[in-house]
Design a protein around this motif. Sequence first.
Motif, PDB file in Angstrom:
ATOM      1  N   TRP A  14      -2.120  -5.071   0.764  1.00  0.00           N
ATOM      2  CA  TRP A  14      -2.563  -6.575   0.287  1.00  0.00           C
ATOM      3  C   TRP A  14      -1.877  -7.681   0.657  1.00  0.00           C
ATOM      4  O   TRP A  14      -2.221  -8.865  -0.008  1.00  0.00           O
ATOM      5  CB  TRP A  14      -2.679  -6.589  -1.443  1.00  0.00           C
ATOM      6  CG  TRP A  14      -3.713  -5.189  -2.081  1.00  0.00           C
ATOM      7  CD1 TRP A  14      -4.770  -5.071  -1.480  1.00  0.00           C
ATOM      8  CD2 TRP A  14      -3.278  -4.489  -3.075  1.00  0.00           C
ATOM      9  NE1 TRP A  14      -5.138  -3.793  -2.426  1.00  0.00           N
ATOM     10  CE2 TRP A  14      -4.378  -3.650  -3.291  1.00  0.00           C
ATOM     11  CE3 TRP A  14      -2.193  -4.645  -4.018  1.00  0.00           C
ATOM     12  CZ2 TRP A  14      -4.240  -2.703  -4.412  1.00  0.00           C
ATOM     13  CZ3 TRP A  14      -2.253  -3.571  -4.941  1.00  0.00           C
ATOM     14  CH2 TRP A  14      -3.258  -2.708  -5.337  1.00  0.00           C
ATOM     15  N   GLY A  15      -1.379  -7.488   1.389  1.00  0.00           N
ATOM     16  CA  GLY A  15      -0.110  -8.607   1.859  1.00  0.00           C
ATOM     17  C   GLY A  15      -0.548  -9.575   2.951  1.00  0.00           C
ATOM     18  O   GLY A  15      -1.703  -9.500   3.470  1.00  0.00           O
ATOM     19  N   ASN A  16       0.323 -10.485   3.049  1.00  0.00           N
ATOM     20  CA  ASN A  16       0.338 -11.606   4.130  1.00  0.00           C
ATOM     21  C   ASN A  16       1.418 -12.165   4.632  1.00  0.00           C
ATOM     22  O   ASN A  16       2.528 -11.730   3.954  1.00  0.00           O
ATOM     23  CB  ASN A  16      -0.862 -12.720   3.590  1.00  0.00           C
ATOM     24  CG  ASN A  16      -0.078 -13.518   2.435  1.00  0.00           C
ATOM     25  OD1 ASN A  16       0.935 -14.351   2.827  1.00  0.00           O
ATOM     26  ND2 ASN A  16      -0.543 -13.345   1.361  1.00  0.00           N
ATOM     27  N   TYR A  49      -7.122  -7.252   3.081  1.00  0.00           N
ATOM     28  CA  TYR A  49      -8.050  -6.185   2.945  1.00  0.00           C
ATOM     29  C   TYR A  49      -8.005  -5.444   4.104  1.00  0.00           C
ATOM     30  O   TYR A  49      -8.335  -4.189   4.170  1.00  0.00           O
ATOM     31  CB  TYR A  49      -9.378  -6.319   2.327  1.00  0.00           C
ATOM     32  CG  TYR A  49      -9.541  -6.813   0.876  1.00  0.00           C
ATOM     33  CD1 TYR A  49      -9.376  -6.101  -0.259  1.00  0.00           C
ATOM     34  CD2 TYR A  49      -9.641  -8.199   0.587  1.00  0.00           C
ATOM     35  CE1 TYR A  49      -9.303  -6.330  -1.310  1.00  0.00           C
ATOM     36  CE2 TYR A  49      -9.606  -8.539  -0.771  1.00  0.00           C
ATOM     37  CZ  TYR A  49      -9.578  -7.655  -1.739  1.00  0.00           C
ATOM     38  OH  TYR A  49      -9.379  -8.119  -2.836  1.00  0.00           O
ATOM     39  N   LEU A  50      -7.422  -6.028   5.179  1.00  0.00           N
ATOM     40  CA  LEU A  50      -7.340  -5.230   6.533  1.00  0.00           C
ATOM     41  C   LEU A  50      -6.348  -3.911   6.516  1.00  0.00           C
ATOM     42  O   LEU A  50      -6.340  -3.088   7.069  1.00  0.00           O
ATOM     43  CB  LEU A  50      -6.996  -6.182   7.478  1.00  0.00           C
ATOM     44  CG  LEU A  50      -8.033  -7.230   7.889  1.00  0.00           C
ATOM     45  CD1 LEU A  50      -7.301  -8.159   9.026  1.00  0.00           C
ATOM     46  CD2 LEU A  50      -9.127  -6.694   8.504  1.00  0.00           C
ATOM     47  N   SER A  89       7.071  -1.877   2.071  1.00  0.00           N
ATOM     48  CA  SER A  89       6.207  -1.147   1.630  1.00  0.00           C
ATOM     49  C   SER A  89       5.388  -0.644   2.546  1.00  0.00           C
ATOM     50  O   SER A  89       5.856   0.216   3.658  1.00  0.00           O
ATOM     51  CB  SER A  89       5.320  -2.179   0.663  1.00  0.00           C
ATOM     52  OG  SER A  89       4.412  -1.497  -0.108  1.00  0.00           O
ATOM     53  N   LEU A  90       3.815  -0.589   2.671  1.00  0.00           N
ATOM     54  CA  LEU A  90       3.151   0.127   3.700  1.00  0.00           C
ATOM     55  C   LEU A  90       3.332  -0.555   5.041  1.00  0.00           C
ATOM     56  O   LEU A  90       3.335   0.202   6.028  1.00  0.00           O
ATOM     57  CB  LEU A  90       1.799  -0.397   3.319  1.00  0.00           C
ATOM     58  CG  LEU A  90       0.549   0.203   4.290  1.00  0.00           C
ATOM     59  CD1 LEU A  90       0.669   1.700   4.313  1.00  0.00           C
ATOM     60  CD2 LEU A  90      -0.763  -0.065   4.091  1.00  0.00           C
ATOM     61  N   PHE A 146      -9.207   3.643  -4.510  1.00  0.00           N
ATOM     62  CA  PHE A 146      -8.982   2.282  -4.580  1.00  0.00           C
ATOM     63  C   PHE A 146      -8.207   1.647  -3.221  1.00  0.00           C
ATOM     64  O   PHE A 146      -8.220   0.550  -3.046  1.00  0.00           O
ATOM     65  CB  PHE A 146      -8.160   2.116  -5.661  1.00  0.00           C
ATOM     66  CG  PHE A 146      -8.469   2.135  -7.154  1.00  0.00           C
ATOM     67  CD1 PHE A 146      -9.052   1.098  -7.779  1.00  0.00           C
ATOM     68  CD2 PHE A 146      -8.584   3.537  -7.576  1.00  0.00           C
ATOM     69  CE1 PHE A 146      -9.920   1.216  -9.127  1.00  0.00           C
ATOM     70  CE2 PHE A 146      -9.147   3.712  -8.912  1.00  0.00           C
ATOM     71  CZ  PHE A 146      -9.751   2.551  -9.565  1.00  0.00           C
ATOM     72  N   LEU A 147      -7.911   2.647  -2.475  1.00  0.00           N
ATOM     73  CA  LEU A 147      -7.187   2.131  -1.054  1.00  0.00           C
ATOM     74  C   LEU A 147      -7.919   2.719   0.339  1.00  0.00           C
ATOM     75  O   LEU A 147      -7.330   2.553   1.062  1.00  0.00           O
ATOM     76  CB  LEU A 147      -5.813   2.480  -1.434  1.00  0.00           C
ATOM     77  CG  LEU A 147      -4.904   2.275  -2.692  1.00  0.00           C
ATOM     78  CD1 LEU A 147      -3.536   2.955  -2.509  1.00  0.00           C
ATOM     79  CD2 LEU A 147      -4.810   0.879  -2.586  1.00  0.00           C
ATOM     80  N   ALA A 148      -8.956   2.952   0.156  1.00  0.00           N
ATOM     81  CA  ALA A 148      -9.902   3.455   1.200  1.00  0.00           C
ATOM     82  C   ALA A 148      -9.065   4.431   2.162  1.00  0.00           C
ATOM     83  O   ALA A 148      -8.297   5.365   1.950  1.00  0.00           O
ATOM     84  CB  ALA A 148     -10.279   2.137   1.811  1.00  0.00           C
ATOM     85  N   HIS A 149      -8.901   3.940   3.617  1.00  0.00           N
ATOM     86  CA  HIS A 149      -8.620   4.801   4.415  1.00  0.00           C
ATOM     87  C   HIS A 149      -6.910   5.158   4.412  1.00  0.00           C
ATOM     88  O   HIS A 149      -6.183   6.060   4.599  1.00  0.00           O
ATOM     89  CB  HIS A 149      -8.629   4.222   5.762  1.00  0.00           C
ATOM     90  CG  HIS A 149     -10.292   4.377   6.187  1.00  0.00           C
ATOM     91  ND1 HIS A 149     -11.298   5.384   5.926  1.00  0.00           N
ATOM     92  CD2 HIS A 149     -11.100   3.505   6.919  1.00  0.00           C
ATOM     93  CE1 HIS A 149     -12.136   5.286   6.372  1.00  0.00           C
ATOM     94  NE2 HIS A 149     -12.351   3.985   7.009  1.00  0.00           N
ATOM     95  N   SER A 150      -6.268   3.778   3.994  1.00  0.00           N
ATOM     96  CA  SER A 150      -4.965   3.766   3.885  1.00  0.00           C
ATOM     97  C   SER A 150      -4.403   4.787   2.804  1.00  0.00           C
ATOM     98  O   SER A 150      -3.410   5.164   2.535  1.00  0.00           O
ATOM     99  CB  SER A 150      -4.267   2.518   3.663  1.00  0.00           C
ATOM    100  OG  SER A 150      -4.502   1.743   4.895  1.00  0.00           O
TER     101      SER A 150
END
Length: 456
Positions: A14-16, A49-50, A89-90, A146-150
């Motif tokens: 969810w970052g930037n 969201y990417l 994080s991710l 809630f986090l799709a593919h990731s």
Amino acid sequence: MVKYHLVVLVHGLWGNPTHMDYIESQVLDKIQPADEELVVYKTGSHSGYLTYDGVDINGKRTSDEILEQTNALSQEGNKVTKLSIIGYSLGGLISRYAVGILYSQGYFDDIDPVNFITFCTPHVGVLHPMNHSISVRLFNNFAPYFLAHSGSQMFLKDMVSKTQKPLLVVMADVNSYFYKVLKLFKHKSLYANVVNDKRAAFFTSAITAIDPVNSMINQSADNLQMTYIKGYEPIVVDIEKPLKYEKIADSFVPANRKSQSRLTRAVGWVKVFGSIVLYTPLWVAFFISNSIVQRIRLNNRVSNFLQDASNNLHHLYDQLSDDPIQLKEEETHNTAEEEEESERATLLEKFEDLGDRIQEQQYSVVESVYSVMNNNDAAIDQEKNPESGQVSVMNLNADQKFIISSLNTLGWNKYPVVIRNSKHSHAAAIVRFHDPNFDEGKVVIDHLVNEVFQLE
């Protein structure tokens, strides 16, 4: 000729790029090499969201950014001679995938890999090990949606077709590009929160099969006995010294503790339900109106990404296809039904335009539910270790054990971190945005720039 040491900062879920602003400022202000120029670059191709598109796809996007930045600096006889990466994080997982791609392309044939540093990164995934608890089982089964593919990848519910193993397991295989490239980095370091990090618990961010600080349920630094690194106390822990969890003795607790504990849990549930009542109408409205749109967007993005021949990632797994992962035959993995189910995972999005604070509040509701459901010592198995006291028994599966065993052969410098002034220790550890309660994170970053980051 100008020689550049390129330092790449990779944000998380969810970052930037702004999440890495404080680290960027401190690296530029406090690290000044004499015979080269330090260039700090914050990646942005996987923002927002990417990040749901997957560690692999975002790893490719990030590797493309690094190549583009490298080529941009290598003009008029100038050259990038060194690369360091700091992943949060991710972003730590994305970084590991990105450098694996670069390694496969020969990027490090003439560029020296110096520092690989992660903050609060779920190297072992986020599958909660204490699966004897009903609440944990629910969390492990529903949270990935809630986090799709990731999410599928972080919960070890995906499958890399050529190996029939989850991606994080593949990335830990000693024959993989992802493992081999980490061996090349001269300095590998990680920071792991000891308390209140529900997004990347201590065992996964510290890559350990034991939990001497009982981080899975302990929320108070008062219950911990440890030694701190001189000059960075009482925040950065000296992992070479004993770490011990010892709950405050009952003699110091009022006699009506049990009734107070029940009252505390009851109050906790009231707060949780209050939050749910407040936010659920918004969530429902969003899910109905926007989840389908977001899912279409994600599927279109991934489809378009894979249609580009330059984004083909299959060659990264070729060296593993004949002898996948080297795990014992009797060790179990995800069933075919689970793998098939993960392929059908529904993308559930959160409000896109409400900013960091609202996003934190939404996730806090989930964290609050999880905390209240597990706020009971009886739910945690304990074993006595004469050297480190009470240690949580980590009920890890075969994949988690393999990842830990393999990654620990790489020789990480590990730095546990204790954040006391904020329950959002995941964000505070890197001072993700301005907040007076995040000042302890500034000490962590001081440690990074003064003691950990190396120029050679």
